[in-house]
Design a protein around this motif. Sequence first.
Motif, PDB file in Angstrom:
ATOM      1  N   GLN A 121      -2.566  12.545  -0.041  1.00 44.40           N
ATOM      2  CA  GLN A 121      -3.643  11.731   0.508  1.00 44.40           C
ATOM      3  C   GLN A 121      -3.289  11.087   1.842  1.00 44.40           C
ATOM      4  O   GLN A 121      -4.084  10.332   2.396  1.00 44.40           O
ATOM      5  CB  GLN A 121      -4.021  10.638  -0.498  1.00 44.40           C
ATOM      6  CG  GLN A 121      -4.565  11.197  -1.807  1.00 44.40           C
ATOM      7  CD  GLN A 121      -4.824  10.098  -2.825  1.00 44.40           C
ATOM      8  OE1 GLN A 121      -4.233   9.032  -2.778  1.00 44.40           O
ATOM      9  NE2 GLN A 121      -5.721  10.373  -3.754  1.00 44.40           N
ATOM     10  N   LEU A 122      -2.118  11.388   2.372  1.00 44.63           N
ATOM     11  CA  LEU A 122      -1.733  10.816   3.654  1.00 44.63           C
ATOM     12  C   LEU A 122      -2.653  11.297   4.766  1.00 44.63           C
ATOM     13  O   LEU A 122      -3.074  12.453   4.796  1.00 44.63           O
ATOM     14  CB  LEU A 122      -0.287  11.210   4.002  1.00 44.63           C
ATOM     15  CG  LEU A 122       0.811  10.534   3.182  1.00 44.63           C
ATOM     16  CD1 LEU A 122       2.156  11.166   3.510  1.00 44.63           C
ATOM     17  CD2 LEU A 122       0.852   9.045   3.423  1.00 44.63           C
ATOM     18  N   VAL A 123      -2.982  10.400   5.684  1.00 46.33           N
ATOM     19  CA  VAL A 123      -3.794  10.755   6.845  1.00 46.33           C
ATOM     20  C   VAL A 123      -2.821  11.086   7.972  1.00 46.33           C
ATOM     21  O   VAL A 123      -2.238  10.203   8.596  1.00 46.33           O
ATOM     22  CB  VAL A 123      -4.709   9.582   7.249  1.00 46.33           C
ATOM     23  CG1 VAL A 123      -5.546   9.957   8.455  1.00 46.33           C
ATOM     24  CG2 VAL A 123      -5.599   9.180   6.079  1.00 46.33           C
ATOM     25  N   TRP A 124      -2.652  12.378   8.233  1.00 46.30           N
ATOM     26  CA  TRP A 124      -1.645  12.833   9.200  1.00 46.30           C
ATOM     27  C   TRP A 124      -2.203  12.883  10.619  1.00 46.30           C
ATOM     28  O   TRP A 124      -3.365  13.153  10.839  1.00 46.30           O
ATOM     29  CB  TRP A 124      -1.154  14.237   8.828  1.00 46.30           C
ATOM     30  CG  TRP A 124      -0.394  14.282   7.546  1.00 46.30           C
ATOM     31  CD1 TRP A 124      -0.873  14.659   6.322  1.00 46.30           C
ATOM     32  CD2 TRP A 124       0.973  13.926   7.341  1.00 46.30           C
ATOM     33  NE1 TRP A 124       0.108  14.557   5.372  1.00 46.30           N
ATOM     34  CE2 TRP A 124       1.253  14.119   5.960  1.00 46.30           C
ATOM     35  CE3 TRP A 124       1.990  13.467   8.184  1.00 46.30           C
ATOM     36  CZ2 TRP A 124       2.504  13.863   5.425  1.00 46.30           C
ATOM     37  CZ3 TRP A 124       3.233  13.219   7.641  1.00 46.30           C
ATOM     38  CH2 TRP A 124       3.484  13.418   6.283  1.00 46.30           C
ATOM     39  N   ALA A 125      -1.310  12.640  11.578  1.00 42.00           N
ATOM     40  CA  ALA A 125      -1.679  12.806  12.980  1.00 42.00           C
ATOM     41  C   ALA A 125      -1.913  14.288  13.258  1.00 42.00           C
ATOM     42  O   ALA A 125      -1.201  15.143  12.722  1.00 42.00           O
ATOM     43  CB  ALA A 125      -0.561  12.289  13.883  1.00 42.00           C
ATOM     44  N   PRO A 126      -2.915  14.638  14.073  1.00 39.52           N
ATOM     45  CA  PRO A 126      -3.153  16.046  14.396  1.00 39.52           C
ATOM     46  C   PRO A 126      -1.943  16.635  15.112  1.00 39.52           C
ATOM     47  O   PRO A 126      -1.365  15.996  15.991  1.00 39.52           O
ATOM     48  CB  PRO A 126      -4.373  15.986  15.331  1.00 39.52           C
ATOM     49  CG  PRO A 126      -5.002  14.660  15.085  1.00 39.52           C
ATOM     50  CD  PRO A 126      -3.868  13.740  14.730  1.00 39.52           C
ATOM     51  N   CYS A 127      -1.549  17.822  14.730  1.00 38.54           N
ATOM     52  CA  CYS A 127      -0.407  18.473  15.370  1.00 38.54           C
ATOM     53  C   CYS A 127      -0.750  18.855  16.810  1.00 38.54           C
ATOM     54  O   CYS A 127      -1.813  19.403  17.083  1.00 38.54           O
ATOM     55  CB  CYS A 127      -0.002  19.722  14.584  1.00 38.54           C
ATOM     56  SG  CYS A 127       0.882  19.361  13.045  1.00 38.54           S
ATOM     57  N   GLY A 128       0.159  18.553  17.724  1.00 36.32           N
ATOM     58  CA  GLY A 128      -0.009  18.961  19.110  1.00 36.32           C
ATOM     59  C   GLY A 128      -1.040  18.169  19.889  1.00 36.32           C
ATOM     60  O   GLY A 128      -1.382  18.533  21.017  1.00 36.32           O
ATOM     61  N   VAL A 129      -1.553  17.090  19.328  1.00 35.68           N
ATOM     62  CA  VAL A 129      -2.576  16.289  20.003  1.00 35.68           C
ATOM     63  C   VAL A 129      -2.160  14.825  19.964  1.00 35.68           C
ATOM     64  O   VAL A 129      -1.728  14.332  18.922  1.00 35.68           O
ATOM     65  CB  VAL A 129      -3.962  16.453  19.321  1.00 35.68           C
ATOM     66  CG1 VAL A 129      -4.998  15.589  20.020  1.00 35.68           C
ATOM     67  CG2 VAL A 129      -4.386  17.901  19.305  1.00 35.68           C
TER      68      VAL A 129
ATOM     69  N   ASP B 202       0.861  -1.182   0.000  1.00 35.13           N
ATOM     70  CA  ASP B 202       0.000   0.000   0.000  1.00 35.13           C
ATOM     71  C   ASP B 202       0.894   1.227   0.000  1.00 35.13           C
ATOM     72  O   ASP B 202       1.692   1.415   0.917  1.00 35.13           O
ATOM     73  CB  ASP B 202      -0.890   0.033   1.247  1.00 35.13           C
ATOM     74  CG  ASP B 202      -1.923  -1.077   1.262  1.00 35.13           C
ATOM     75  OD1 ASP B 202      -2.126  -1.705   0.215  1.00 35.13           O
ATOM     76  OD2 ASP B 202      -2.525  -1.306   2.335  1.00 35.13           O
ATOM     77  N   THR B 203       0.771   2.040  -1.013  1.00 33.12           N
ATOM     78  CA  THR B 203       1.528   3.287  -1.096  1.00 33.12           C
ATOM     79  C   THR B 203       0.548   4.437  -1.234  1.00 33.12           C
ATOM     80  O   THR B 203      -0.342   4.406  -2.077  1.00 33.12           O
ATOM     81  CB  THR B 203       2.481   3.285  -2.310  1.00 33.12           C
ATOM     82  OG1 THR B 203       3.356   2.153  -2.209  1.00 33.12           O
ATOM     83  CG2 THR B 203       3.311   4.555  -2.341  1.00 33.12           C
ATOM     84  N   THR B 204       0.714   5.432  -0.383  1.00 29.13           N
ATOM     85  CA  THR B 204      -0.214   6.558  -0.367  1.00 29.13           C
ATOM     86  C   THR B 204       0.461   7.806  -0.909  1.00 29.13           C
ATOM     87  O   THR B 204       1.579   8.139  -0.495  1.00 29.13           O
ATOM     88  CB  THR B 204      -0.708   6.834   1.065  1.00 29.13           C
ATOM     89  OG1 THR B 204      -1.262   5.636   1.605  1.00 29.13           O
ATOM     90  CG2 THR B 204      -1.764   7.928   1.069  1.00 29.13           C
ATOM     91  N   ASP B 205      -0.191   8.487  -1.841  1.00 29.10           N
ATOM     92  CA  ASP B 205       0.328   9.749  -2.342  1.00 29.10           C
ATOM     93  C   ASP B 205       0.431  10.753  -1.203  1.00 29.10           C
ATOM     94  O   ASP B 205      -0.386  10.759  -0.275  1.00 29.10           O
ATOM     95  CB  ASP B 205      -0.593  10.322  -3.431  1.00 29.10           C
ATOM     96  CG  ASP B 205      -0.576   9.478  -4.691  1.00 29.10           C
ATOM     97  OD1 ASP B 205       0.412   8.754  -4.896  1.00 29.10           O
ATOM     98  OD2 ASP B 205      -1.563   9.544  -5.446  1.00 29.10           O
TER      99      ASP B 205
END
Length: 216
Positions: free
Chosen positions: A160-168, A154-157
């Motif tokens: 389209q990456l689902v990033w972790a919320p900053c500071g949380v 599985d390779t994500t562009d």
Amino acid sequence: MASGLLLGGAIAALVTAAMPAHNPSGGFVDPPPDKIVINVATVNGSGCPAGTAAVAVSEDNTAFTVTYSDYLAQVGGNSDPTAFRKNCQLNLVVHVPSGFTYAIAEADYRGFASLQSGASAVQRASYYFQGSSQTAAKTHPFTGVYNDNWQATDTTDWAQLVWAPCGVQRNFNINTEIRVSAGTSSPSKVSFMTMDSTDGDISTVYHMAWKECPGK
């Protein structure tokens, strides 16, 4: 090696190569210099009963590997009616140095499948952060006749990456699934799929991408 990664009394001593993160501006962001720690909150599912899965983090803390010993789905013959689908959900706690966030950029899966003519199988994975409605999912189909090792990536562009919320702090969930369908194959013949390999050297590798949070 990060502490707290003991699963079922077993730890896999595996070192994996990490995939460099791509920067939208065209460069690369190296993993943060502060220590990255990946702890496993829970591992559960029909494909990873207690004591059958282990997690190891690479020496540079930018990738981790999950190993399985009992991840098998099958149909036909005397198979249990519920055995056609198996899944495993990883719930991870990732400590990230201040000012950075992360996402899973690539995942490599391997196993073995023996599918009769007319049978089929699917390997699927979904990725999401606790409390977020944004989910990334990938599916890989297989059809019989098939009797060989299999591998899926599985390779994500970047966009389209689902990033972790900053500071949380949000736990990251990875839910994998293998499913086998008898289709038009003979009910007396067994078709199966495992998330492993024929020699038992089972590995699923997750590569992390990194980016700086706004305002850093």
